[in-house]
Design a protein around this motif. Structure first.
Motif, PDB file in Angstrom:
ATOM      1  N   LEU A   1      10.640  45.433  80.786  1.00 39.53           N
ATOM      2  CA  LEU A   1      10.873  45.358  82.226  1.00 39.53           C
ATOM      3  C   LEU A   1      12.313  44.960  82.527  1.00 39.53           C
ATOM      4  N   VAL A   2      12.810  43.917  81.871  1.00 37.74           N
ATOM      5  CA  VAL A   2      14.186  43.459  82.097  1.00 37.74           C
ATOM      6  C   VAL A   2      15.182  44.552  81.698  1.00 37.74           C
ATOM      7  N   THR A   3      14.931  45.226  80.558  1.00 34.66           N
ATOM      8  CA  THR A   3      15.820  46.299  80.113  1.00 34.66           C
ATOM      9  C   THR A   3      15.857  47.431  81.133  1.00 34.66           C
ATOM     10  N   ALA A   4      14.679  47.813  81.637  1.00 36.79           N
ATOM     11  CA  ALA A   4      14.607  48.887  82.630  1.00 36.79           C
ATOM     12  C   ALA A   4      15.359  48.503  83.900  1.00 36.79           C
ATOM     13  N   ILE A   5      15.208  47.260  84.336  1.00 34.06           N
ATOM     14  CA  ILE A   5      15.900  46.799  85.552  1.00 34.06           C
ATOM     15  C   ILE A   5      17.413  46.820  85.332  1.00 34.06           C
ATOM     16  N   CYS A   6      17.869  46.318  84.183  1.00 35.54           N
ATOM     17  CA  CYS A   6      19.309  46.298  83.886  1.00 35.54           C
ATOM     18  C   CYS A   6      19.870  47.722  83.858  1.00 35.54           C
ATOM     19  N   ILE A   7      19.181  48.637  83.194  1.00 35.37           N
ATOM     20  CA  ILE A   7      19.639  50.030  83.138  1.00 35.37           C
ATOM     21  C   ILE A   7      19.666  50.626  84.538  1.00 35.37           C
TER      22      ILE A   7
END
Length: 40
Positions: free
Chosen positions: A25-31
């Motif tokens: 989730l955090v990776t998707a938000i950052c991307i």
């Protein structure tokens, strides 16, 4: 908040699932944020 303690204090299966989902989730938000700002 101590996210690692929050994630790993649960039972093994639940903590692993929560940890993986949290990272994804955090990776998707950052991307998404980077993509959004680079394309303005």
């Amino acid at each position: 908040m101590k996210l690692k303690e929050f994630i790993y204090n649960k039972e093994t299966k639940e903590s692993n699932l929560a940890g993986v989902l949290f990272v994804v989730l955090v990776t998707a938000i950052c991307i998404g944020i980077l993509y959004y700002f680079f394309w303005i």
